[in-house]
Design an enzyme around this catalytic site. Structure first.
Site, short mmCIF file in Angstrom:
data_model
loop_
_atom_site.label_atom_id
_atom_site.label_comp_id
_atom_site.label_asym_id
_atom_site.label_seq_id
_atom_site.Cartn_x
_atom_site.Cartn_y
_atom_site.Cartn_z
N CYS A 47 0.84 -1.20 0.00
CA CYS A 47 0.00 0.00 0.00
C CYS A 47 0.87 1.26 0.00
O CYS A 47 2.10 1.19 0.04
CB CYS A 47 -0.92 -0.01 1.22
N CYS A 50 3.22 1.53 3.00
CA CYS A 50 4.36 0.61 2.88
C CYS A 50 5.42 1.20 1.95
O CYS A 50 6.61 1.15 2.24
CB CYS A 50 3.90 -0.74 2.33
#
Length: 117
Positions: A47, A50
């Site tokens: 995501c 991240c």
């Protein structure tokens, strides 16, 4: 109410965070993979958060003149092997040093200096 003194047992319901994809063999492989690598890893699904943590970590490694190779682990059985339930997470040399938040570059520099000396 049970007949003849027997009580009805409630069926236990078990919920799995990984959708029941974590069998014993898969968890053993994940644990082995976790122990064999001494590096920097980002744990998460890929995501935005991240990716932000990965970018900040790469910048911190460059500032310190360290190897900038970062592994991004997206397999939930491998993430579970680290005991992480909230991503993104940062793992340095097999040790989870942060989870559930995006660290700033200067915070990661301090952690790297502490962990790697």
């Amino acid at each position: 109410m049970g007949l003849f003194g027997k009580k009805n047992k409630k069926q236990e319901t078990i919920s799995y965070c990984c959708g029941q994809n974590c069998d014993t063999e898969r968890m053993k492989k994940a644990q082995t993979k976790k122990n064999e690598d001494a590096s920097v890893k980002i744990l998460g699904s890929g995501c935005t958060k991240c990716n932000q943590l990965e970018a900040a970590t790469k910048s911190a490694l460059e500032q310190l003149g360290m190897d900038t190779t970062i592994d991004h682990v997206t397999d939930f059985s491998q993430i579970a092997a680290y005991g992480v339930m909230s991503t993104p997470a940062l793992v340095i040399d097999g040790k989870v040093v942060s989870y559930g938040k995006v660290l700033k570059t200067d915070e990661i520099v301090k952690i790297l200096q502490k962990v790697r000396g």
